[in-house]
Design an enzyme around this catalytic site. Structure first.
Site, PDB file in Angstrom:
ATOM      1  CG  ASP A 241       0.575   0.907   4.747  1.00 42.19           C
ATOM      2  OD1 ASP A 241       1.770   0.858   5.051  1.00 42.19           O
ATOM      3  OD2 ASP A 241      -0.173  -0.086   4.805  1.00 42.19           O
TER       4      ASP A 241
ATOM      5  CD  GLN B 192      -2.757   1.355   2.423  1.00 43.80           C
ATOM      6  OE1 GLN B 192      -3.248   2.433   2.703  1.00 43.80           O
ATOM      7  NE2 GLN B 192      -2.993   0.288   3.164  1.00 43.80           N
TER       8      GLN B 192
ATOM      9  CD  GLU C 205      -1.695   2.140   8.362  1.00 40.02           C
ATOM     10  OE1 GLU C 205      -1.388   2.375   7.188  1.00 40.02           O
ATOM     11  OE2 GLU C 205      -1.792   3.028   9.240  1.00 40.02           O
TER      12      GLU C 205
ATOM     13  N   GLY D 137      -7.784  20.386  19.743  1.00 41.26           N
ATOM     14  CA  GLY D 137      -7.364  21.779  19.884  1.00 41.26           C
ATOM     15  C   GLY D 137      -7.976  22.458  21.088  1.00 41.26           C
ATOM     16  N   GLY D 138      -8.046  23.777  21.022  1.00 39.82           N
ATOM     17  CA  GLY D 138      -8.497  24.553  22.166  1.00 39.82           C
ATOM     18  C   GLY D 138     -10.016  24.713  22.245  1.00 39.82           C
TER      19      GLY D 138
HETATM   20  N1  CAO Z   1      12.221  -9.671  -9.020  1.00 45.22           N
HETATM   21  C1  CAO Z   1      12.985 -10.408  -8.168  1.00 45.22           C
HETATM   22  N2  CAO Z   1      12.869 -10.329  -6.838  1.00 45.22           N
HETATM   23  C2  CAO Z   1      11.953  -9.476  -6.343  1.00 45.22           C
HETATM   24  C3  CAO Z   1      11.145  -8.674  -7.166  1.00 45.22           C
HETATM   25  C4  CAO Z   1      11.314  -8.812  -8.573  1.00 45.22           C
HETATM   26  N3  CAO Z   1      10.580  -8.102  -9.436  1.00 45.22           N
HETATM   27  N4  CAO Z   1      10.354  -7.934  -6.391  1.00 45.22           N
HETATM   28  C5  CAO Z   1      10.641  -8.259  -5.112  1.00 45.22           C
HETATM   29  N5  CAO Z   1      11.609  -9.170  -5.078  1.00 45.22           N
HETATM   30  C6  CAO Z   1      12.221  -9.801  -3.921  1.00 45.22           C
HETATM   31  C7  CAO Z   1      12.964  -8.824  -3.053  1.00 45.22           C
HETATM   32  O1  CAO Z   1      14.210  -8.487  -3.600  1.00 45.22           O
HETATM   33  C8  CAO Z   1      13.081  -9.628  -1.761  1.00 45.22           C
HETATM   34  O2  CAO Z   1      14.156 -10.527  -1.872  1.00 45.22           O
HETATM   35  P1  CAO Z   1      15.280 -10.708  -0.713  1.00 45.22           P
HETATM   36  O3  CAO Z   1      14.520 -10.996   0.558  1.00 45.22           O
HETATM   37  O4  CAO Z   1      16.086 -11.870  -1.205  1.00 45.22           O
HETATM   38  O5  CAO Z   1      16.049  -9.461  -0.634  1.00 45.22           O
HETATM   39  C9  CAO Z   1      11.791 -10.444  -1.770  1.00 45.22           C
HETATM   40  O6  CAO Z   1      11.245 -10.314  -3.083  1.00 45.22           O
HETATM   41  C10 CAO Z   1      10.772 -10.040  -0.762  1.00 45.22           C
HETATM   42  O7  CAO Z   1      10.651  -8.628  -0.693  1.00 45.22           O
HETATM   43  P2  CAO Z   1      10.200  -7.947   0.681  1.00 45.22           P
HETATM   44  O8  CAO Z   1      11.044  -8.478   1.794  1.00 45.22           O
HETATM   45  O9  CAO Z   1      10.150  -6.498   0.479  1.00 45.22           O
HETATM   46  O10 CAO Z   1       8.690  -8.511   0.779  1.00 45.22           O
HETATM   47  P3  CAO Z   1       7.944  -9.144   2.033  1.00 45.22           P
HETATM   48  O11 CAO Z   1       6.619  -9.550   1.504  1.00 45.22           O
HETATM   49  O12 CAO Z   1       8.737 -10.171   2.724  1.00 45.22           O
HETATM   50  O13 CAO Z   1       7.769  -7.901   3.058  1.00 45.22           O
HETATM   51  C11 CAO Z   1       7.023  -5.691   3.678  1.00 45.22           C
HETATM   52  C12 CAO Z   1       6.767  -6.956   2.824  1.00 45.22           C
HETATM   53  C13 CAO Z   1       5.979  -4.667   3.281  1.00 45.22           C
HETATM   54  C14 CAO Z   1       6.878  -6.029   5.154  1.00 45.22           C
HETATM   55  C15 CAO Z   1       8.442  -5.160   3.400  1.00 45.22           C
HETATM   56  O14 CAO Z   1       8.600  -4.970   2.029  1.00 45.22           O
HETATM   57  C16 CAO Z   1       8.741  -3.844   4.105  1.00 45.22           C
HETATM   58  O15 CAO Z   1       8.990  -3.802   5.306  1.00 45.22           O
HETATM   59  N6  CAO Z   1       8.748  -2.738   3.361  1.00 45.22           N
HETATM   60  C17 CAO Z   1       9.089  -1.424   3.871  1.00 45.22           C
HETATM   61  C18 CAO Z   1       8.000  -0.876   4.725  1.00 45.22           C
HETATM   62  C19 CAO Z   1       6.687  -0.743   3.987  1.00 45.22           C
HETATM   63  O16 CAO Z   1       6.573  -0.193   2.934  1.00 45.22           O
HETATM   64  N7  CAO Z   1       5.655  -1.252   4.630  1.00 45.22           N
HETATM   65  C20 CAO Z   1       4.318  -1.016   4.159  1.00 45.22           C
HETATM   66  C21 CAO Z   1       3.727  -2.234   3.680  1.00 45.22           C
HETATM   67  S1  CAO Z   1       2.033  -1.947   3.398  1.00 45.22           S
HETATM   68  O17 CAO Z   1       2.027  -0.689   2.477  1.00 45.22           O
END
Ligand code: CAO
Length: 424
Positions: A167, A16, A138, A246-247
């Site tokens: 988010d 998001q 979030e 607020g106030g």
């Molecule tokens: N091609 C190849 N690899 C890809 C890719 C693509 N097009 N897109 C994503 N990946 C890979 C990433 O490189 C990552 O690999 P590694 O772990 O080996 O480095 C893997 O996919 C997983 O990516 P991720 O860790 O970002 O995804 P997740 O689902 O495990 O975590 C989230 C999701 C949201 C918790 C994490 O991305 C995060 O903390 N983001 C920052 C904070 C944020 O934006 N949070 C809000 C989320 S809701 O809006």
């Protein structure tokens, strides 16, 4: 012409927070190229599915006006395509877990080498420090940013709010950082790194609660209901129920029908300047001059009694009648509108804040349009792309790939199985 015409955005975002930001950039006219894992795509495509087989509302409502390219950026050919995208684009936006981009081999230093004009914009849960490596969603941000500890009632647990301030709120912050960096690039010729941490974004939105934290040093917060109730303050800003921030004291009060309708309520603010009008409306004209009621400081320890009297009046009216009666008298009130009422609101539809969108897989659905209106850059909300819908188009038209190079990339599987380019 749109405000961001000519700006290309490499959209490496998911879920998001990041997609909110790039959707705004698309609405302002940027060409947003959403990079997604082949065959998988943004996880939200298949989360909270309501129409089997179709992209979810979660995805469609956050990814309007974008183009989608499937790309495995961890393969050799995928890295080559990503490098070409970095060369061609002005802005790269990502919200991967900390370090993911580095692990892919695309550090900030490497990105600058490829394209010194690139603006790299990132959302992470936390800024540098103890928690910088954490994955964050979030509600984690709401809790870590001060929102949860100050939301809810004094005698209850902390609460998260339905507004996605962690988010979507951080997406907005990042968007502002990006357009500011684009503006600076006009003069410096250089890109830069833009970072927005979700904790920081929530904290920014909780600024007034940090104001109150410091005011506590000077004594109790007299405008909080707990002051009038004689409940001592602790050492941190307390939860204040529905007290106004607020106030000008305010509360949520019952309206006619509250027994069966969970949203038959109004917010009611007893703004000092219109105290006389409030007294007349609720049938307490003597309170205008009565000792203990006439001035705002005198009223602070009687807010429960005062709001009970106002509620006795609001309970005889619907929330819309309260609005109709109070508005001409300059008494600030706000009906508690349900999501059903909002989605049906003709006024919001007339301004494009609520829009209907056609989608080939799921049919017509309703979405929130662009909440920011630019008089010279109108927004037409277009449906979100299907996974990989524009892969070939982006490879050939944006990156100019053809012949052997194109064949090699497609045959490697790095871009999934591209759909044919759609006919005009
Ligand atoms: N091609 C190849 N690899 C890809 C890719 C693509 N097009 N897109 C994503 N990946 C890979 C990433 O490189 C990552 O690999 P590694 O772990 O080996 O480095 C893997 O996919 C997983 O990516 P991720 O860790 O970002 O995804 P997740 O689902 O495990 O975590 C989230 C999701 C949201 C918790 C994490 O991305 C995060 O903390 N983001 C920052 C904070 C944020 O934006 N949070 C809000 C989320 S809701 O809006």
């Amino acid at each position: 012409m749109k405000a961001l015409d000519g700006i290309k955005v490499l959209d490496f975002t998911h879920v998001q927070s990041g997609p909110t930001c790039t959707q705004l950039l698309a609405w302002f006219g940027a060409d947003v190229l959403k990079v997604e894992r082949p065959g998988v795509g943004d996880a939200t495509r298949k989360q909270l599915v309501d129409v089997p087989g179709a992209d979810s509302l979660y995805f469609t409502m956050l990814n309007h006006n974008k183009r989608s390219i499937e790309l495995n950026s961890k393969t050799e050919e995928g890295k080559m395509v990503l490098t070409r995208l970095i060369e061609e684009c002005d802005v790269m936006v990502e919200n991967f877990a900390p370090g993911a981009l580095d692990r892919m081999g695309f550090t900030w230093e490497r990105i600058q080498e490829i394209n010194p004009r690139m603006i790299l914009a990132s959302i992470k849960g936390f800024g540098p420090g103890d928690y910088e490596d954490c994955k964050v969603y979030e509600n984690v941000a709401q809790c870590a940013g001060g929102a949860a500890s100050t939301t809810g009632f004094l005698d209850g647990p902390p609460l998260v709010t339905g507004a996605q301030i962690g988010d979507s709120g951080t997406g907005l912050h990042l968007c502002l950082g990006i357009v500011t960096a684009l503006f600076q690039r006009e003069r410096s010729g250089r890109g830069q790194k833009v970072s927005a941490a979700m904790q920081d974004g929530v904290l920014n939105l909780c600024r007034v609660k940090l104001r109150d934290q410091q005011r506590l040093d000077a004594g109790p917060l007299t405008e909080y209901s707990q002051y009038g109730e004689g409940i001592p303050f602790g050492d941190a800003t307390p939860r204040a129920g529905n007290d106004s921030g607020g106030g000008q004291p305010g509360r949520i009060l019952k309206c006619k029908g509250w027994e069966t309708d969970p949203n038959a309520y109004t917010y009611f603010i007893t703004q000092a300047a219109v105290w006389g009008n409030v007294c007349d409306v609720i049938g307490k004209p003597d309170w205008k001059t009565a000792e203990g009621y006439a001035t705002p400081p005198e009223r602070l320890d009687k807010l429960n009694e005062i709001f009970e009297a106002i509620e006795a009046w609001t309970m005889t009216k619907t929330k819309f009648e309260v609005m109709e009666i109070c508005n001409p008298l300059n008494i600030p009130v706000g009906p508690i509108l349900s999501t059903k009422e909002l989605i049906e609101d003709e006024g919001l539809r007339a301004t494009g804040t609520i829009v209907d969108v056609d989608h080939p897989e799921r049919g017509r659905y309703t979405s929130v349009g662009c909440p920011i209106k630019l008089s010279d850059s109108p927004v037409e909300v277009e449906r979100s792309p299907l996974l990989g819908e524009h892969t070939l188009e982006i490879l050939t038209e944006v990156l100019g790939m053809q012949g052997d190079t194109l064949d090699r990339v497609v045959q490697s599987g790095a871009v999934g199985t591209p759909r044919p380019v759609a006919a005009e």
